[in-house]
Design an enzyme around this catalytic site. Structure first.
Site, short mmCIF file in Angstrom:
data_model
loop_
_atom_site.label_atom_id
_atom_site.label_comp_id
_atom_site.label_asym_id
_atom_site.label_seq_id
_atom_site.Cartn_x
_atom_site.Cartn_y
_atom_site.Cartn_z
N ASP A 1 0.99 -1.32 0.08
CA ASP A 1 -0.01 0.20 -0.11
C ASP A 1 0.73 1.30 0.04
O ASP A 1 0.70 2.11 0.86
CB ASP A 1 -0.89 -0.04 1.13
CG ASP A 1 -1.80 -1.38 1.35
OD1 ASP A 1 -2.23 -1.81 0.01
OD2 ASP A 1 -2.18 -1.79 2.36
N GLU B 1 -13.08 -0.73 -6.64
CA GLU B 1 -13.09 -1.48 -5.39
C GLU B 1 -12.73 -0.81 -4.20
O GLU B 1 -13.24 -0.81 -3.48
CB GLU B 1 -12.01 -2.58 -5.88
CG GLU B 1 -11.95 -3.79 -4.73
CD GLU B 1 -13.13 -4.73 -4.96
OE1 GLU B 1 -13.44 -5.39 -3.78
OE2 GLU B 1 -13.76 -4.82 -6.06
N GLU C 1 24.08 5.97 5.15
CA GLU C 1 23.43 5.07 5.99
C GLU C 1 23.50 3.50 5.52
O GLU C 1 23.27 3.40 4.43
CB GLU C 1 22.10 5.41 6.43
CG GLU C 1 21.88 6.83 7.12
CD GLU C 1 22.71 6.79 8.50
OE1 GLU C 1 22.69 5.91 9.26
OE2 GLU C 1 23.38 7.82 8.57
N GLU D 1 21.28 1.43 5.88
CA GLU D 1 20.03 1.12 5.54
C GLU D 1 19.63 1.89 4.08
O GLU D 1 18.61 1.88 3.90
CB GLU D 1 19.20 1.37 6.73
CG GLU D 1 19.17 2.74 7.26
CD GLU D 1 20.12 3.18 8.22
OE1 GLU D 1 19.83 4.36 8.59
OE2 GLU D 1 21.04 2.43 8.11
#
Length: 585
Positions: free
Chosen positions: A41, A214, A333, A335
């Site tokens: 999402d 939907e 970083e 990450e």
């Protein structure tokens, strides 16, 4: 360091993305854009030259939409994404019970508002709102109760040119309400948008739902035209869109954005413009173990047709092209990742996140690294309660040219950090960087950040993991802060070696009120110069060093503290800095 080890890879069993088409993911793949966890999402937001990507988090091994928190990632180049962890979860909302599902973030009033659907304790699905002072959080419950609720999901907010904000949501219906300027209240009552076949396409075989709509509305305005991109006709869903001359309609169905593809029976759209390009975010089940309840976010770059219509796009493993390059000569970083194998992330004791659970053969890819004329050294912030190991610095692929190798010692803890350095040769031009982790069995070490250096005298690796620790000094602030605001700073030497040392500053809010900014100054003894700094913004003029809080440090509550670290090179002894001061704002 605890947790169940996730194993992600690019040596996949062939994954079904397009109906009837099997493919093996190439080593150069960049989709899905997060491999350390399952994400779903997507809700992208462009802010101050970066794309912030807000996602849901599918728990490993889920057989339902088991989601307990939300995640944030960001990128300045659309390929290298920094993991900012989880700044909001079900625990943020004391009245929430479960289902941390698809949300949306907007910026306004110098704040960031995160609208999310959750199941209320003892009730059904409602829309809550979190608020933060930074795009990476932490977010707090804005109003202490649901903002609105009628059992439906998937909120989306669009702020029109006249300043009016609209909150859209709904499955099986489509609703909107006008938000007030404060973004946490609304005027009037929720209004249902008519779902007509002319407006949202025709569904066959389901008399109770005659249109294709939907869930997951994504409403935005472009060149005076309003777009509503949505998940269509479960299950499996495809992405369709409609347009309108106004924010609430009347809508006209325009067709398919992305057909039914991927191994997830749901999909969810998000569209932004960034740095002159348009980008479409979605999710699929393309990672190993992926599926309808273990999804992953991906992105494609696209160009609107000349008449403003959206072209039909297919899912790819290639993803979006890189915008610019990455600078290896500033701290990066661990990450921040374009692709990874075997890597997970976790909160770091020094702030932010770190790469964790690193085992033999795991690696991190960083795309488009601009080495220029060449790097001479590589430094990394590491911690190990395991056996330690080696960081292999490679170019082009996980088995490409090895231009350096840093030995990682046992530091005494998974969050006991030490900086190691090693020489580098042959890293020139712009290339994809691979940090490959090598060692014995089990978890080897953690990695917090890395940085390349230039010049002939790279900072050597400390020779001992247990440095001397001089008595800290705590000088008084040199300026009078506002009432209730004050800060102090202490210095600790973490390690020393021939030619340099590592220091740590601990900044503490000694006042009775929170502070949003602080400034530390100190003097380096003769013969010393600053080589690196982290967890703050460092500057040096002569022997004087100034350290100020960075945006990611956030607010410092009364009694709270934060740390910043640095490496100084020295031609003499590792004498401690002098004249430390801290002022707050």
């Amino acid at each position: 360091m605890t947790g169940t080890r996730l194993r992600r890879g690019v040596a996949w069993v062939a994954t079904l993305l397009c109906v009837g088409t099997l493919f093996a993911a190439p080593a150069r793949a960049d989709n899905p854009i997060v491999q350390t966890i399952y994400t779903a999402d997507p809700a992208p937001l462009v802010h101050n030259g970066r794309v912030y990507l807000y996602t849901g988090h599918d728990e490993d091994g889920s057989t339902y939409f088991t989601m307990k928190d939300w995640r944030v990632f960001s990128s300045a180049d659309m390929v290298n994404w920094t993991d900012h962890g989880s700044p909001m979860s079900l625990a943020t909302f004391s009245w929430a019970e479960s289902d941390a599902w698809a949300g949306h973030v907007v910026a306004r009033n110098n704040k960031f508002y995160w609208y999310v659907p959750v199941k209320q304790r003892g009730g059904g699905m409602v829309i809550g709102v979190g608020v933060a002072d930074s795009p990476t959080g932490p977010f707090r419950d804005a109003i202490g109760r649901p903002l609105v609720g009628n059992g439906e999901i998937d909120p989306n907010v669009m702020i029109d040119d006249d300043g009016q904000a609209y909150l859209y949501w709904g499955n099986p219906n489509l609703w909107y309400v006008k938000l007030n300027q404060d973004m946490v209240s609304y005027s009037g009552s929720p209004t249902k948008i008519p779902l007509t076949t002319a407006g949202f396409g025709t569904r066959t075989g389901n008399a109770s739902r005659p249109t294709l709509y939907e869930e997951g509305p994504w409403v935005y305005k472009r060149n005076g035209l309003y777009y509503n991109v949505f998940a269509a006709e479960c299950c499996g869903e495809f992405i369709a869109y409609s347009t309108a001359p106004g924010p609430t309609g009347p809508w006209t169905y325009r067709g398919t954005v992305m057909p039914r593809q991927g191994s997830s029976f749901t999909n969810h759209p998000g569209i932004v413009d960034f740095n002159g390009g348009s980008y479409f975010f979605y999710h699929n089940g393309a990672l190993p173990g992926g599926g309808g309840f273990t999804r992953s976010v991906a992105v494609e770059k696209f160009t609107y047709n000349s008449d403003g219509t959206i072209p039909t796009m297919n899912m790819t493993t290639t993803g979006a092209p890189q915008v610019g390059t990455l600078n290896p000569y500033v701290r990066q970083e661990a990450e921040t990742i374009a692709w990874s194998v075997g890597v997970e992330t976790e909160p770091a004791s020094e702030g932010g996140m770190n790469a964790s659970f690193l085992s033999n053969g795991d690696y991190i890819k960083v795309k488009g690294v601009a080495f220029g004329a060449g790097a001479s050294s590589f430094s990394a912030r590491v911690a190990s309660a395991g056996s330690g190991g080696t960081i292999e610095v490679r170019l082009g692929s996980p088995t490409g040219t090895r231009v350096g190798a840093c030995t990682v010692p046992v530091t005494g803890g998974w969050q006991t950090w030490q900086t190691v350095s090693c020489p580098v040769t042959g890293a020139t031009g712009t290339q994809d960087l691979y940090l490959r982790f090598v060692g014995g069995s089990g978890n080897l070490f953690n990695l917090n950040w890395w940085q390349f250096g230039t010049g002939s005298n790279p900072t050597p690796t400390p020779t001992t993991p247990a440095p001397t620790t001089p008595a800290p000094t705590t000088p008084a602030p040199t300026a009078t802060p506002p009432a209730g605001q004050a800060c102090g700073v202490t210095y600790t030497q973490v390690g020393s070696w021939s030619g340099g040392y590592e220091g740590r500053l601990t900044i503490t809010n000694t006042g009775s009120a929170a502070i949003s900014g602080w400034r530390v100054t100190f003097s380096l003894p003769s013969g010393q110069s600053l080589s690196q700094g982290w967890n703050a913004t460092f500057g040096q003029q002569g022997s004087q060093v100034t350290v100020t809080n960075a945006a990611y440090n956030g607010q410092l509550t009364a009694g709270g503290s934060t740390t910043a670290g640095f490496i100084a090179s020295s031609t003499g002894s590792a004498q401690a800095p002098t004249s430390l001061t801290c002022t707050s704002s």
